[in-house]
Scaffold this motif. Structure first.
Motif, PDB file in Angstrom:
ATOM      1  N   ASP A 272       0.830  -1.208   0.000  1.00 60.80           N
ATOM      2  CA  ASP A 272       0.000   0.000   0.000  1.00 60.80           C
ATOM      3  C   ASP A 272       0.865   1.259   0.000  1.00 60.80           C
ATOM      4  O   ASP A 272       0.597   2.216  -0.729  1.00 60.80           O
ATOM      5  CB  ASP A 272      -0.945   0.015   1.209  1.00 60.80           C
ATOM      6  CG  ASP A 272      -2.063  -1.016   1.085  1.00 60.80           C
ATOM      7  OD1 ASP A 272      -2.296  -1.513  -0.046  1.00 60.80           O
ATOM      8  OD2 ASP A 272      -2.698  -1.313   2.116  1.00 60.80           O
TER       9      ASP A 272
ATOM     10  N   ALA B 170       3.948   1.546  -1.044  1.00 63.48           N
ATOM     11  CA  ALA B 170       4.613   1.663  -2.354  1.00 63.48           C
ATOM     12  C   ALA B 170       3.631   2.175  -3.399  1.00 63.48           C
ATOM     13  O   ALA B 170       3.970   3.041  -4.216  1.00 63.48           O
ATOM     14  CB  ALA B 170       5.183   0.312  -2.772  1.00 63.48           C
ATOM     15  N   GLY B 171       2.400   1.676  -3.357  1.00 64.26           N
ATOM     16  CA  GLY B 171       1.373   2.157  -4.293  1.00 64.26           C
ATOM     17  C   GLY B 171       1.080   3.626  -4.093  1.00 64.26           C
ATOM     18  O   GLY B 171       0.952   4.388  -5.060  1.00 64.26           O
ATOM     19  N   ASP B 172       0.996   4.034  -2.813  1.00 64.12           N
ATOM     20  CA  ASP B 172       0.751   5.448  -2.522  1.00 64.12           C
ATOM     21  C   ASP B 172       1.910   6.309  -3.013  1.00 64.12           C
ATOM     22  O   ASP B 172       1.699   7.405  -3.543  1.00 64.12           O
ATOM     23  CB  ASP B 172       0.553   5.660  -1.014  1.00 64.12           C
ATOM     24  CG  ASP B 172      -0.766   5.056  -0.523  1.00 64.12           C
ATOM     25  OD1 ASP B 172      -1.635   4.740  -1.364  1.00 64.12           O
ATOM     26  OD2 ASP B 172      -0.907   4.903   0.720  1.00 64.12           O
ATOM     27  N   ALA B 173       3.137   5.812  -2.833  1.00 65.98           N
ATOM     28  CA  ALA B 173       4.305   6.564  -3.295  1.00 65.98           C
ATOM     29  C   ALA B 173       4.289   6.702  -4.814  1.00 65.98           C
ATOM     30  O   ALA B 173       4.583   7.769  -5.353  1.00 65.98           O
ATOM     31  CB  ALA B 173       5.592   5.886  -2.828  1.00 65.98           C
ATOM     32  N   VAL B 174       3.949   5.624  -5.510  1.00 67.58           N
ATOM     33  CA  VAL B 174       3.878   5.675  -6.978  1.00 67.58           C
ATOM     34  C   VAL B 174       2.773   6.635  -7.410  1.00 67.58           C
ATOM     35  O   VAL B 174       2.967   7.451  -8.308  1.00 67.58           O
ATOM     36  CB  VAL B 174       3.644   4.259  -7.554  1.00 67.58           C
ATOM     37  CG1 VAL B 174       3.295   4.315  -9.017  1.00 67.58           C
ATOM     38  CG2 VAL B 174       4.895   3.399  -7.348  1.00 67.58           C
ATOM     39  N   ASP B 175       1.608   6.560  -6.732  1.00 71.31           N
ATOM     40  CA  ASP B 175       0.509   7.476  -7.055  1.00 71.31           C
ATOM     41  C   ASP B 175       0.934   8.923  -6.834  1.00 71.31           C
ATOM     42  O   ASP B 175       0.634   9.806  -7.649  1.00 71.31           O
ATOM     43  CB  ASP B 175      -0.727   7.161  -6.211  1.00 71.31           C
ATOM     44  CG  ASP B 175      -1.409   5.861  -6.623  1.00 71.31           C
ATOM     45  OD1 ASP B 175      -1.118   5.362  -7.738  1.00 71.31           O
ATOM     46  OD2 ASP B 175      -2.221   5.340  -5.829  1.00 71.31           O
TER      47      ASP B 175
ATOM     48  N   ALA C 191       3.977  10.118  -6.922  1.00 73.92           N
ATOM     49  CA  ALA C 191       4.943  10.493  -7.957  1.00 73.92           C
ATOM     50  C   ALA C 191       4.244  10.778  -9.279  1.00 73.92           C
ATOM     51  O   ALA C 191       4.581  11.736  -9.989  1.00 73.92           O
ATOM     52  CB  ALA C 191       5.983   9.386  -8.132  1.00 73.92           C
ATOM     53  N   ILE C 192       3.250   9.969  -9.598  1.00 76.99           N
ATOM     54  CA  ILE C 192       2.497  10.184 -10.844  1.00 76.99           C
ATOM     55  C   ILE C 192       1.744  11.507 -10.773  1.00 76.99           C
ATOM     56  O   ILE C 192       1.741  12.295 -11.734  1.00 76.99           O
ATOM     57  CB  ILE C 192       1.535   9.004 -11.101  1.00 76.99           C
ATOM     58  CG1 ILE C 192       2.338   7.763 -11.501  1.00 76.99           C
ATOM     59  CG2 ILE C 192       0.515   9.341 -12.175  1.00 76.99           C
ATOM     60  CD1 ILE C 192       1.519   6.484 -11.561  1.00 76.99           C
ATOM     61  N   ASP C 193       1.110  11.775  -9.618  1.00 76.56           N
ATOM     62  CA  ASP C 193       0.388  13.041  -9.454  1.00 76.56           C
ATOM     63  C   ASP C 193       1.341  14.227  -9.560  1.00 76.56           C
ATOM     64  O   ASP C 193       1.023  15.240 -10.197  1.00 76.56           O
ATOM     65  CB  ASP C 193      -0.337  13.068  -8.105  1.00 76.56           C
ATOM     66  CG  ASP C 193      -1.527  12.115  -8.068  1.00 76.56           C
ATOM     67  OD1 ASP C 193      -1.966  11.659  -9.146  1.00 76.56           O
ATOM     68  OD2 ASP C 193      -2.011  11.822  -6.953  1.00 76.56           O
TER      69      ASP C 193
END
Length: 138
Positions: free
Chosen positions: A51, A53-58, A60-62
């Motif tokens: 979760d 890691a997913g939040d970090a990727v989200d 970064a994408i944002d």
């Protein structure tokens, strides 16, 4: 009596084995619970890490999307500013041309007026001279 002692020894052995099996069963259940709890904790930790890691990727994408939007806005602003500058330059040239044309028109009108005035004055003088000449002749 031998049978009573042997029977008693057998009952004691059976009680010890029953107690021993019961303890083994309890220890096995406790170990199973510990393994299950450890597996649950590990699964929770893995899920939490996934979760995060997913939040970090989200995030970064944002952030990349926001940066791209800001860059696009800056480019749009620069294009608009360049267009406004070009419009202002065109307006200034048009105004200068109009004023120069007005000045030329005014100069032409003033020249015409002056020429007409000179011509009228000359005609008036010629008429006066002709009248004086006629008066001398008559």
């Amino acid at each position: 009596m031998k049978k009573v002692i042997l029977s008693g020894a057998l009952l004691l052995a059976m009680c010890a084995s029953i107690t021993s099996c019961k303890e083994v069963k309890e220890n096995a259940e406790a170990a199973g619970d510990a393994v299950e709890n450890a597996a649950d904790a590990t699964g929770d930790a893995v899920n939490d890490a996934a979760d995060a890691a997913g939040d970090a990727v989200d995030g970064a994408i944002d952030a990349a999307g926001d940066a791209a939007d800001a860059t696009g806005d800056a480019i749009d602003g620069a294009i608009d500013a360049a267009g406004d500058a070009a419009d202002a330059t065109g307006d200034a040239i048009e105004n200068a041309t109009d004023k120069a044309g007005d000045m030329v028109d005014d100069a032409v009108d003033a020249t015409k007026d002056a020429a007409n005035k000179v011509a009228e004055d000359a005609a008036d003088k010629a008429d006066e001279a002709a009248d004086k000449l006629k008066a001398k002749i008559n």
